[in-house]
Design a protein around this motif. Sequence first.
Motif, short mmCIF file in Angstrom:
data_model
loop_
_atom_site.label_atom_id
_atom_site.label_comp_id
_atom_site.label_asym_id
_atom_site.label_seq_id
_atom_site.Cartn_x
_atom_site.Cartn_y
_atom_site.Cartn_z
N TYR A 67 0.86 -1.18 0.00
CA TYR A 67 0.00 0.00 0.00
C TYR A 67 0.90 1.24 0.00
O TYR A 67 1.59 1.52 0.98
N LEU A 68 0.92 1.97 -1.11
CA LEU A 68 1.76 3.15 -1.26
C LEU A 68 0.92 4.42 -1.24
O LEU A 68 -0.18 4.46 -1.79
N ARG A 69 1.47 5.46 -0.61
CA ARG A 69 0.74 6.72 -0.51
C ARG A 69 1.09 7.69 -1.62
O ARG A 69 0.60 8.82 -1.64
N ILE A 70 1.96 7.26 -2.53
CA ILE A 70 2.33 8.09 -3.66
C ILE A 70 2.10 7.29 -4.94
O ILE A 70 2.09 6.05 -4.90
N SER A 106 7.10 6.42 -7.16
CA SER A 106 7.87 5.49 -6.31
C SER A 106 8.92 4.74 -7.12
O SER A 106 10.05 4.54 -6.64
N ARG A 158 -4.31 -1.03 5.69
CA ARG A 158 -3.60 0.13 5.16
C ARG A 158 -2.10 -0.16 5.10
O ARG A 158 -1.29 0.76 5.09
N ASP A 169 -1.77 -3.85 -0.26
CA ASP A 169 -2.73 -3.40 -1.26
C ASP A 169 -3.77 -4.49 -1.51
O ASP A 169 -3.47 -5.51 -2.12
#
Length: 329
Positions: A169-172, A177, A271, A274
């Motif tokens: 789970y990536l926030r960008i 990334s 969170r 993914d």
Amino acid sequence: MSSNFATWLTREKEFSAFATGPLLDFWRQREENHFAGVDGVDIHYVRFTAAQNDSVILVSPGRIESYVKYPELAYDLFHCGYDVIIVDHRGQGRSGRMLEDPHRGHVQHFDDYVEDLHRLYQLEIAPRSYSKKFLLAHSMGGAIGALLLAKYPQTFDAAAFCAPMTGIYLRIPSWISRRILNWAENRPPRRDGYALGTGHWHPLPFLVNGLTHSRERYRRNMRFYADYPELQVGGPTYHWVRESIEAGMHILQQAENITTPLLLLQASEDRVVDNSSQLAFCQAMAVAGHPCEGGKPLVIEGARHEILFERDDLRAKALDAIMRFFARH
């Protein structure tokens, strides 16, 4: 439904008495050992065995975790009639580190995790006359388990993955990334340094944790890390993140080679990993002609990432599903 289901549903009410009584007595019966993994890295593990058990469950934990965190799960699996083996993956727990800073979560090649786990299988499971052999994996341990099943398809009779790390789970955005990780990969000091926004291990208050709704289990796990500082692992290195993203893509590519019956449990409030990648994995398995149990993830509604450390009702639902699945295989 498991005969232990009612007990699992009410444990938190008297968790302290359970942890300092029956659970502590059980933990004292453990057998701890170690072996040389890939490149000679020391890999530690723990065993719980009984002469009457003819089936075994190998537990593959998540990132930063140690078997020291898993006594309750081992207790429950053992009292369902299974021998239990839990590994400390390289770079965490009591196993050897690869960098001078032991807090950095690092691996040279993700496949090293896979080979370590297979060596443990060959050491402790293959030589014994178990009638049934099962794999239970969480998060990063699920990614390791998936790649092991693809590479060594005859090892286990069935496997259950809890919130497997088929994708991070990536926030960008992923394209950003990728650029950052590729840039860091060619600069060793950066490559082996903490990924952006991470650092040394530090405890978080329960109210802001994103792992579980169980106050009792969360506090107990934090005490393990406080009492045994050598177990503490902080954020991942850039190289670990890069290896793990590539491992997720490799899992999708290798799904057709995974023929072991598989149950995938998904946490609806995850969170950390993914969830969409888990759907993609189940779809790839179905296309290959050997779908996951039910054809899709079994969603544990309301659960956060650490499903097997959740509050009683959520944990009991997941553990009961796993035990019934293993019993059918």
